[in-house]
Design a protein around this motif. Structure first.
Motif, short mmCIF file in Angstrom:
data_model
loop_
_atom_site.label_atom_id
_atom_site.label_comp_id
_atom_site.label_asym_id
_atom_site.label_seq_id
_atom_site.Cartn_x
_atom_site.Cartn_y
_atom_site.Cartn_z
N GLU A 1 -4.57 -8.52 8.83
CA GLU A 1 -3.22 -8.93 9.17
C GLU A 1 -3.27 -10.23 9.97
N TYR B 1 3.72 -0.27 3.59
CA TYR B 1 3.48 -1.53 4.31
C TYR B 1 2.95 -2.60 3.37
N VAL C 1 -1.31 2.34 9.35
CA VAL C 1 -2.12 1.99 8.17
C VAL C 1 -3.46 2.75 8.17
N LYS D 1 2.52 -0.47 12.71
CA LYS D 1 1.75 -0.84 11.51
C LYS D 1 0.25 -0.73 11.79
N LEU E 1 -7.71 -1.61 9.77
CA LEU E 1 -6.87 -2.79 9.88
C LEU E 1 -7.37 -3.65 11.02
N ILE F 1 0.49 -5.68 3.17
CA ILE F 1 -0.68 -6.19 3.90
C ILE F 1 -0.93 -7.65 3.51
N ASP G 1 -2.96 5.53 5.40
CA ASP G 1 -3.63 5.02 4.20
C ASP G 1 -5.14 5.11 4.27
N ALA H 1 -8.02 -4.04 5.79
CA ALA H 1 -6.77 -4.81 5.75
C ALA H 1 -6.82 -5.88 6.84
N SER I 1 1.65 3.61 2.04
CA SER I 1 2.56 3.91 3.15
C SER I 1 3.82 3.06 3.12
N ILE J 1 0.83 -1.20 0.00
CA ILE J 1 0.00 0.00 0.00
C ILE J 1 0.87 1.26 0.00
#
Length: 463
Positions: free
Chosen positions: A397, A381, A422, A418, A430, A383, A426, A395, A379, A377
């Motif tokens: 995880e 990161y 996120v 994170k 998450l 995912i 973004d 997202a 940023s 993504i």
């Protein structure tokens, strides 16, 4: 008096009439008294270097005390240290060195910054082969492993023998706070993992309620060691916070950096600690190293503690001032073409989803989702899976054991960041599937699907 004695010795044409013990005792006395008479130390060092051989040094204590004196006085004389090291391992007389002699010798080389791998290896092997370490007092044990760690000597058998001895002897009450802190620091620095030793030291410190006796550097070294070794003992960290706050003005720049970074690394966010250290951290901005600056900025980001008086124009200016140094270190002098290829290789690397991730994705598909896996993504990161839930991007995880500290359920700092960044950067919600939640569902697919429904806030009408 010391000045007169030193000048008298320096005035001699040569020192041939002095016995090794007399030379050793002389420099030892000056070092112990904290008197740095460079001409005297230089005269003695030159005499030793120019001697045809060192057979006259018949007593190991003459060697260890001489070396200790130079290291303690902060006088670096590489030629003398090299000659004495060569004589020690060429004469094969380590059997005559008592534990204190051995510890003082390696401590001297490490402190002087003269790391002689052959000598350290010889001493380490000699200690490992000994029947027991009962002759070593806590200071000698601490100095030995600390010297090896400082010199970058990785000798697992030595560290294991020392750790086992400390644990089995059950005499941590003989270790003063500095010895306790330096011992765990040595193991962490050397990258030697001995969970039982760390557990015993932690329990001793907490149960003895002795943290008020720890100086600022010892407090910092202790938590830094546990964080570096990834050993989770939250009660120790909670107990360290109070005396650390009380002594906050006694911390050096590196001690502040290491302390705060340790708490952030372990995911132990003590807001009072971070807030209390803001003024102390701000006062030291002008003397921070690049690493200190990076550690402190990162630690406060993980802690999510507002610190405008620290991260102000002065801090920003310091970062800008060191910008070229940061770039130089991060680029490591690589050509631009190679840097570009390295970056492309990094972002194009084929991720390897875990078995746990495969199971979660499989159940998401069973719920009629079309999950995208391993999505990079904006940023930066990566995912594990992204799904669309009622028109909203979510997202998912899958957090396996590597996302947590040791065997605990405390998330690593990178996991904390994170989870926070996120959504903030973004704009993507998450959610996390921790491995212990998933594991306890066993092979029951219906329970796993119900778990994901609840996680994604689904109702029966949403499917």
């Amino acid at each position: 008096m010391f000045e007169e004695v030193a000048n008298h010795v320096v005035a001699f044409k040569h020192l041939n009439e002095f016995k090794p013990q007399e030379l050793s005792n002389t420099v030892w006395a000056f070092a112990t008294a904290g008197i740095n008479h460079r001409k005297l130390f230089e005269k003695v060092a030159n005499h030793i270097v120019e001697s045809d051989n060192l057979d006259r040094f018949t007593h190991p204590q003459d060697f260890s005390n001489t070396l200790w004196a130079y290291a303690t006085a902060g006088i670096n004389y590489p030629k003398m240290f090299e000659k004495m090291a060569n004589h020690i391992f060429e004469s094969h007389n380590l059997d005559r060195f008592n534990p204190q002699n051995l510890a003082n010798t390696v401590w001297a080389y490490a402190t002087a910054g003269l790391h002689n791998p052959t000598l350290f290896e010889e001493v380490a092997n000699h200690i490992v082969k000994s029947d027991s370490l009962n002759g070593f007092d806590p200071q000698a044990l601490c100095n030995t492993v600390r010297a090896c760690a400082t010199a970058g000597i990785n000798h697992p058998k030595l560290f294991e023998k020392v750790a086992n001895h400390i644990v089995e002897s059950d005499r941590l009450d003989r270790f003063d706070p500095q010895n306790l802190a330096n011992t765990v620091w040595a193991f962490a620095t050397a990258g030697i993992n001995h969970p039982k030793l760390f557990e015993e030291v932690d329990n001793h410190i907490v149960e003895s309620d002795s943290l008020n006796q720890f100086v600022a550097q010892a407090l910092s070294n202790t938590v830094w060691a546990y964080a570096t070794a990834q050993v989770s003992h939250s009660k120790l960290f909670r107990n360290v916070a109070k005396p650390a706050i009380q002594r906050k003005d006694d911390f050096t720049s590196q001690a502040v950096s290491n302390l705060l970074c340790a708490y952030a690394t372990m995911g132990i966010i003590d807001e009072q600690l971070f807030s209390s250290f803001v003024p102390s951290a701000a006062k030291l901005v002008n003397i921070y190293t690049n690493q200190d600056i990076a550690n402190i900025a990162w630690a406060y980001a993980v802690a999510d503690v507002d610190a405008p008086t620290l991260f102000n124009e002065r801090f920003t200016f310091k970062c800008i001032e060191k910008k070229d140094e940061f770039e130089e270190k991060s680029n490591a002098g690589l050509p631009k073409e190679l840097l570009d290829r390295s970056y492309e290789a990094f972002i194009s690397e084929d991720p390897q989803p875990s078995k746990l991730q495969d199971e979660v994705v499989s159940q998401l598909k069973s719920l009629d989702f079309d999950p995208q896996e391993e999505v990079l993504i904006n940023s930066g990161y990566l995912i594990d899976a992204i799904v669309e839930v009622n028109g909203k991007t979510v997202a998912v995880e899958v957090d396996g054991p590597s996302h947590f500290i040791g065997e605990s359920r405390s998330p690593l700092a990178r996991t904390i960041l994170k989870r926070r960044q996120v959504p903030a950067v973004d704009g993507i919600e998450l959610v996390s599937v921790p491995y212990w939640d998933w594991d306890k569902l066993g092979k029951n697919k219906a329970k796993k699907q119900e778990y994901l429904r609840l996680l994604l806030h689904l109702t029966s009408g949403d499917e």
